[in-house]
Design a protein around this motif. Structure first.
Motif, PDB file in Angstrom:
ATOM      1  N   ASP A  39       0.894  -1.203  -0.055  1.00 30.88           N
ATOM      2  CA  ASP A  39       0.001  -0.046  -0.018  1.00 30.88           C
ATOM      3  C   ASP A  39       0.795   1.364  -0.097  1.00 30.88           C
ATOM      4  O   ASP A  39       0.450   2.414   0.024  1.00 30.88           O
ATOM      5  CB  ASP A  39      -0.836  -0.141   1.151  1.00 30.88           C
ATOM      6  N   THR A  92       0.394  -2.586 -11.302  1.00 32.15           N
ATOM      7  CA  THR A  92      -0.796  -3.275 -10.973  1.00 32.15           C
ATOM      8  C   THR A  92      -0.407  -4.683 -10.881  1.00 32.15           C
ATOM      9  O   THR A  92       0.731  -5.243 -11.046  1.00 32.15           O
ATOM     10  CB  THR A  92      -1.468  -3.539 -12.373  1.00 32.15           C
ATOM     11  N   LYS A 120       0.930   7.392 -10.637  1.00 34.66           N
ATOM     12  CA  LYS A 120      -0.271   7.534 -11.228  1.00 34.66           C
ATOM     13  C   LYS A 120      -0.414   8.649 -12.105  1.00 34.66           C
ATOM     14  O   LYS A 120       0.454   9.811 -11.937  1.00 34.66           O
ATOM     15  CB  LYS A 120      -1.208   7.676  -9.991  1.00 34.66           C
ATOM     16  N   LYS A 125       1.188   8.495  -6.021  1.00 35.76           N
ATOM     17  CA  LYS A 125       1.999   7.309  -6.416  1.00 35.76           C
ATOM     18  C   LYS A 125       1.160   6.183  -6.102  1.00 35.76           C
ATOM     19  O   LYS A 125       0.389   6.176  -5.087  1.00 35.76           O
ATOM     20  CB  LYS A 125       3.173   7.283  -5.456  1.00 35.76           C
ATOM     21  N   SER A 126       1.324   5.159  -6.605  1.00 36.86           N
ATOM     22  CA  SER A 126       0.498   3.763  -6.478  1.00 36.86           C
ATOM     23  C   SER A 126       1.665   2.990  -5.587  1.00 36.86           C
ATOM     24  O   SER A 126       2.821   3.200  -5.637  1.00 36.86           O
ATOM     25  CB  SER A 126       0.173   3.122  -7.679  1.00 36.86           C
TER      26      SER A 126
END
Length: 448
Positions: A39, A92, A120, A125-126
């Motif tokens: 996360d 992903t 992103k 930021k992912s």
């Protein structure tokens, strides 16, 4: 020029399982990948240090494989360490968009850790994706989880300002002596006679020709649904693995149509961990102790879960009563008694038979729960808390004919991945298999 590694490398015996999984490359792609979605962002420097430390504490992770005088061995010299790299990706969990490693066991190392991150579109930021990959010659899925746990332990120590290395280098015994010790020669002979020869009865639809690039189909079953399935199975006297195998068989029969309706039997292959036979599970065993088994079924029971689930459960129960898995263990040991060349020739013969007959029984590997220790990194960049929110195990076992499916569970959520070959498999068949298997898994089955 002489390889400089040889000046300070020690040779450690490979097991029969190691040698078999090295040469299984003639039959399938022996790579295992643990994919972890975080996360937030990992501390890159701490992670690189931790991966190197893991190779110091467990030298098998940094080793390379070789053969001398018809025996396999592992070697690790000064300066060798597990591979680590950072990749810019979409961030992903879709395996089609991840840079999955490929390892040559003869050059090593046997562990490859890849940190994948991306920004992103909105400028944020992912979460990072961490891929921990290993060659099956060095370890099975359980061994990969233990290697990941070692990396996570070392990473936490670095983030907390402690030395990353907390144990000395260790080469553990890699054979099956501890598994076979409780059984007599007569018992092992009996189970060997039952299990030593597999019969390939059928294959998943595929086209002749090259594989082309690899593709994955995947689906998940939520934690609440998995809990309900487990409870329903317990009440009916069947296991969750029974349900998974039955759903796989029904889905295969649906996609294959009437092609095998008149077959007297149809086998599906599964994988089991021989650690079940040990009185005490070894702590952090980075080794090979998993084996393939064949579950014999018949076409009529694949018409639906109402018939498939009790048939699978009954067949599995009978196999468990006969110490199943030990026969395949004996097969590997007896093959290797004739040398690494004998193992290589045997597996090359199987690969040739697949091409000649066009038959290769479908395979399903249910590795069960991914342990929390394999994902317990806890710390992110600049001391921020970090959690792994999703995880799954996959592989690239797609060599037609045939099909392989991989099932793993993390934090109660079950993930199913199905690798396929873009040129050899029809994408519609793969989508149909995934959709049907999911539907059968969730079907409300009443067992009287």
């Amino acid at each position: 020029m002489k390889d400089p590694r040889a000046r300070h490398a020690e040779m450690h015996p490979a097991s029969a399982f190691d040698v078999a999984n090295i040469h299984f490359s003639a039959v399938y792609d022996p790579m295992l990948h643990l994919v972890l979605q975080a996360d937030g962002a990992f501390d890159v420097s701490a992670l690189e240090t931790a991966v190197e430390a893991a190779g110091t504490m467990a030298p098998i992770l940094a080793s390379h494989y070789g053969e001398k005088k018809d025996r396999g061995y592992w070697q690790c010299g000064m300066g060798e360490k597990p591979a680590f790299s950072v990749h810019v990706t979409t961030g992903t969990m879709d395996p089609n968009l991840l840079p999955l490693a490929s390892i040559d066991p003869f050059t090593g190392p046997q562990l490859d850790v890849r940190l994948c991150r991306s920004a992103k579109e909105d400028g944020g930021k992912s979460g990072d994706v961490l891929i921990i990959s290993a060659h099956h010659g060095a370890m099975d899925a359980n061994g990969l989880f233990q290697a990941a746990s070692l990396c996570a332990d070392a990473y936490r120590r670095v983030c907390e300002g402690k030395p990353p290395v907390f144990q000395g280098p260790s080469w553990e015994p890699r054979g099956t002596d501890a598994v076979s010790a409780p059984f007599s020669a007569e018992e092992l002979e009996a189970v060997y006679e039952r299990e030593s020869s597999f019969t390939d009865d059928w294959s998943f639809p595929c086209r002749e020709g090259p594989c082309g690039h690899l593709l994955w189909d995947t689906f998940t079953i939520g934690a609440d649904e998995v809990t309900a399935l487990r409870a329903a199975g317990k009440a009916a006297g069947v296991t969750l693995n029974d349900r998974i195998m039955a759903a796989f068989f029904c889905a295969l029969m649906e996609v294959c149509g009437d092609a095998y309706a008149d077959s007297p039997r149809l086998g599906i292959l599964g994988a089991m961990d021989l650690r079940r036979y040990l009185p005490v599970a070894p702590y952090r065993s980075i080794s090979n102790l998993s084996v393939e088994y064949e579950l014999p079924l018949y076409p009529a029971c694949g018409e639906g879960m109402g018939t498939a689930l009790p048939a699978v459960s009954q067949a599995m129960q009978g196999m468990k009563e006969g110490n199943f898995g030990l026969g395949s263990m004996e097969l590997y040991e007896r093959l290797y008694a004739g040398g690494a060349g004998a193992v290589k020739a045997f597996l090359a013969g199987i690969a040739k038979e697949y091409l000649v007959t066009g038959k290769k029984n479908p395979f399903l590997s249910n590795v069960g729960a991914i342990p929390s220790t394999a994902a317990a990194f806890q710390h992110g960049e600049e001391g921020t808390p970090l959690q792994v929110t999703a995880a799954y195990l996959t592989s690239r076992e797609v060599c037609p004919p045939g099909i392989g499916v991989y099932v793993s569970t993390y934090r109660g959520e079950m993930t199913v991945t199905i690798p396929s070959c873009a040129d050899a498999h029809d994408p519609q068949d793969i989508r149909a298999l995934a959709g049907a298997m999911r539907g059968y898994l969730l079907e409300d089955v009443s067992l009287q």
